[in-house]
Each structure stands twice: as C-alpha cells, then as structure tokens.
Design an enzyme around this catalytic site. Structure first.
Site, PDB file in Angstrom:
ATOM      1  N   ARG B 225       0.847  -1.192   0.000  1.00  0.00           N
ATOM      2  CA  ARG B 225       0.000   0.000   0.000  1.00  0.00           C
ATOM      3  C   ARG B 225       0.880   1.239   0.000  1.00  0.00           C
ATOM      4  O   ARG B 225       1.947   1.252   0.635  1.00  0.00           O
ATOM      5  CB  ARG B 225      -0.892   0.025   1.244  1.00  0.00           C
ATOM      6  N   HIS B 273      -0.486  -0.228  -9.904  1.00  0.00           N
ATOM      7  CA  HIS B 273      -1.266  -1.118  -9.030  1.00  0.00           C
ATOM      8  C   HIS B 273      -1.730  -2.365  -9.794  1.00  0.00           C
ATOM      9  O   HIS B 273      -2.905  -2.756  -9.755  1.00  0.00           O
ATOM     10  CB  HIS B 273      -2.466  -0.381  -8.411  1.00  0.00           C
TER      11      HIS B 273
END
Lengths: 310, 310
Positions: B225, B273
């Site tokens: 993250r 991502h």
C-alpha cells in the site's frame, strides 16, 4: 602440465591465467600468444580462438571451451581432428541461465516494455494479462541449460512446452521432438526461448517461417547464439506484428556493432551476452577440476561430441 | 438477497455487477448509488467506499473487500461496527503476486534498469552480479501473498528472509518476528519486498530509519500500500545512495498524480497497481462463492479481523 589460454580480450586472458595458476599449482599456465614451445602444450583453454591457434600444438591432449557451447571452437577450420573438447558447465552457470530466462519470460508475460513506455509518458497503464497458468512458453533446446530453464518456468506456473532433437522426459514440460514435432511445439507458443546448441542444422532456425507458426504477437528470447537468428527476418516479423517483442543476448558479431539497428529498435531489448556469463572465479574452479580429472585418466563429465556439434 | 456494489470507476462497477448477476442468480445486484431501499441491502461489495457509504445500510450482514487488504474499508470513519468484512483472495491473485515479486526481484538482481540505460546509449554493458544464491532478499509480511512470494524466491535460488508480526514457519525462509527481529531481518538485505497489511503500526514503516539499516545500495519493491512508504524518505535515500533503485506498484494517491516527481525519477520504476490486479471474471467467482458460503451459515474462509486490521 602446460596450458595455453586464449580469450580475445588480453586483460581477461590474464585474469583467467591468474585464477588457473592458483588452482593448478605446479602446472605451467600462460597466455597462448606467449607460448615459446608449442610442442610442449598439453591443454588449450579458449574462448573464440583464431583460425590456426590450436593447430600449432602438435601434442594437444584436449581443448577446453570457456562456455557451454563448442561452436566457437569448431569454427576454427584448421582445428586438429580427434582432440577431445571439454565444455564448461556447472551449477553456477545453470543458475544464472535460469534467472535470465525467468526474468525475461516474466518481463514479456507482464508487458514490462509497455509499462516502462507508459511511465515515460506519465500514463497510468493497467494492461490485461492472463496469469502465467494461462500463458504458453516454449523452450527450444533441452540440454543442461534448457531443461533447468523449462522446469523453472513450469514451477513459476507457466504452461511450458519443450523442443529437442530427440524425445526426452522433463517433469512438468510437454516435450516435442525433431522436425516432425516442430509444428505442434510452435503452435500457440506466446513466448519462445531459444537455448539450442549452434550446429549446421540449427543455424538460422529463428527465421520467418518459424515466426509465422507462433501465436500472433509472440515474444522471442534468444539466449543461445547469434547465428541462430536471421536478423532481417526478426525485423520483418516485428514490423508485421507477427512478433511483438524480442530480447536478445547474443549476436552475429559481439560486441554488437555501434551502428547496428537493433540498438535503437524499441521492440528489441539488448543484453550483452550476460545470460550466463562465466566469471573467472567460478569458471576457473570448474575448468581446473575438469583438467585435473581428464589428466588423471582421460575421463571427464563434460566431454563434448564434436561430430554432433555440442 | 440484495447486494450493493461500489468502485470509484462507474464503468468498472457495472462490469462487476454484470459478472455477479450471472454467478448469483435470484440475487439483486446493483450499483450502490442506484439503491432505492437501503434497509433491504444485505451485502456490500466495495473497493475504496466513500465515507458514509456503508453506514446507510442498517441491516448489512457483511462487507466484501474487492482485494486482499481491508484498509480501504476501515478508512471509512463511519463504518458500521461489528459487521464482518470478507477479504478477496484466491489462487489467481497469489499467482499474480508471485509473478510480480519474482519479476521485479530478478530485475533488480540482474541490474536491468542499468542494462536498459546502457542500451539507450549504445553501450555493451556486462555488470558483475552474484548468482541468486549469493543475493539476500527480504520479504516483509508473511500472509497469504508474502508466504507464496517468499517460497517462490527461495525456489529461484535466492537467500530469502521474512519478517512478520509473530513467529511462523515458512519452508526455505529464515523468519524474523516483531520489532525485536527487525534489525536482524534488515541487516544485509539487498532487495526488500514489502507485502505487509496496512495498519496504524505499519503506516510509514518504509522510512529513513529502515532504509539506513539495509545493505548500501539496496533495492526497494513496494507491492502493498502507498502509505507504507514515506515518499520524501525514499527520494532522500536514493539521493544518498543508501537505496539504489525502487519499484513501486502503490501510491498515497492512485492513479499517481500527473505532476508527481516519481514519474520522471530514473531510479524509480512505476507500475499502476497491477501486481495482483483482480479482474472481474476471476474476482467475481471468488466473491460469489464467499457470499454464498457466508449466506448459508455465516462461515467463510476469508473473514478479516477488523480489530487487527487485516
């Protein structure tokens, strides 16, 4: 025993001599060009010897190739016939090759060249790619290096097929053999890895006819020898979209000439014959052991078959 | 049963609704913003819900995170307490993550960024790198994804260490645990892979103090993250040579803003991502099965622990 060492780069030649002298105490190790008494030379340790280099040694017992391939030795048209050729292979070299193959298959699988291009233009790029379990990778050549590369790819989850001259078993790999097996091997292959030995039969095997039988947009990885590839056919296949990308570690002329068009082709990734680079530290240990074994009783695990070409 | 679906991108939200309707016949599946009767909603399937989205549903039985992490759900300050949260994990997602980690560890290990830079200037570049057996890689986080990533790297030959909150056994991996194990984990680590869950304890863990304890010139791979990383500390560590390279898949704000300095930093590789991107096809099958199991008897394998944060 007397050993003559030759590599095109004199500095690297000297590095190898230093390493081999440490490992073979009592032996005479010298650069080939410094040899005063050619008749006394027992062994030659060479990378890309010049034509005639080995013919000077009338009493040569064996030639050692600094590498897994022996094509660069057989290329010498005056090579003494019947002198055994010892290959240089080992755990360190197969490890480096499996890393190279895993890295570059994953790079093409995950579309890294397009991701880097997206970063260069500041674009948030999310390509849709299947997991490796849905990706077919073909490995040409199932010798020492090819077998380990194929099983490494299978362990990463890829659907792996292999192609070899003769049938063999490789766990987790669907093997096709011979000219009659080539079509089935190529059909549907999305990433093709070449690890064949260079022989008259395999020279130019990476050509237009072969590319046309791969999945459209396939990627090519050549980590074997430059002359396996027909350079013009590669560019034409990329232009036509038959191939999408290529990664090349080997070339017809090395180092790749400054003005070669491959350098600036955005579809081609160039590495400088580093897939399984032999460093003098590890390589000299393998060669010293092989010379020691051969000198004792004429047997060594890594004897090449000159008639077969590898 | 009635299911409300939310993703920030309305087109992707519609894709997920279509897939889930096919897999859960008889259920009502609709975009969260189209719900007419909030009290009738049984389940919410969400990626990055807005604050207050879930508090509208008075009779919510469970929330499904479209992803392995639940941090994006817990970020909702008005999240209804005591409603179970179901994570989305599966073989397809762990497969994609192990590919990503293997690819990027190998890229840094084999110095690919420098090789591509060499190609750009037409240079024949042969870096000296150890085999993977001489390279220490550390994996932070040994949950579903971290364990598979670590064992994949060990199978490729790397020296792999792992770090987790609590001690555990991972075959072929030297595991360190807790704050007291962090120094030993970081010392000598040349390539660091972050796969931690995002919690208050791990937010900002990738900072100057941590980078200083790695091997000089280490590479960082963040596939967890964005808020794990202190962006300024990364740039400072790269400037100081404490870190050599970084590959980032996640960012504080996604998509990474156009003017962010990471885009043009030659020492940083950006992926969007995509490390373990969930496609609606595979993801909807996992979510439909989890909803079906949970709805039957309240049990499901992938239940998160909201108090723990993952």
């Amino acid at each position: 025993m007397s050993v003559a060492v030759y590599l095109p780069n004199p500095d690297r030649c000297e590095d190898w001599c230093v390493m081999l002298r440490e490992l073979l105490p009592g032996w005479t190790i010298e650069p080939l060009d410094a040899v005063q008494d050619p008749a006394a030379v027992d062994y030659a340790v060479v990378w890309r010897p010049r034509t005639g280099d080995l013919a000077r040694f009338a009493n040569l017992k064996a030639t050692v190739s600094i590498g897994a391939g022996i094509d660069h030795v057989l290329a010498d048209t005056s090579l003494p016939q019947g002198v055994p050729i010892i290959r240089t292979v080992g755990a360190d070299l197969t490890q480096r090759m499996r890393e190279y193959v895993a890295l570059h298959v994953l790079r093409h699988h995950r579309d890294m060249p397009a991701m880097l291009a997206a970063q260069a233009r500041g674009a948030w790029f999310q390509p849709v790619v299947p997991p490796a379990t849905g990706r077919r990778v073909g490995v040409m050549g199932l010798g020492n290096l090819g077998k380990v590369a194929a099983t490494t790819l299978a362990a990463l989850g890829f659907q792996v097929t292999g192609w070899a001259r003769t049938p063999r078993e490789v766990p987790g790999v669907e093997v096709h053999a011979g000219v009659e097996g080539l079509d089935a091997f190529l059909a549907g292959t999305e990433i093709l890895v070449n690890l064949l030995p260079l022989t008259p039969e395999t020279t130019g095997i990476l050509n237009a006819g072969l590319f046309a039988r791969l999945a459209p947009g396939a990627a090519l990885i050549n980590a074997a020898r430059g002359p396996h590839l027909v350079d013009d056919d590669l560019v034409a296949a990329l232009d036509a979209g038959q191939l999408g990308q290529a990664t090349l570690d080997v070339f017809h002329v090395e180092p790749l000439p400054k003005d070669h068009r491959f350098w600036t082709d955005p579809r081609i990734t160039i590495t400088a014959h580093t897939a399984s680079l032999i460093d003098p530290g590890t390589g000299a240990r393998i060669i010293a052991r092989n010379l020691h074994d051969f000198d004792r009783d004429g047997t060594v695990a890594d004897l090449a078959d000159a008639a077969r070409g590898y």
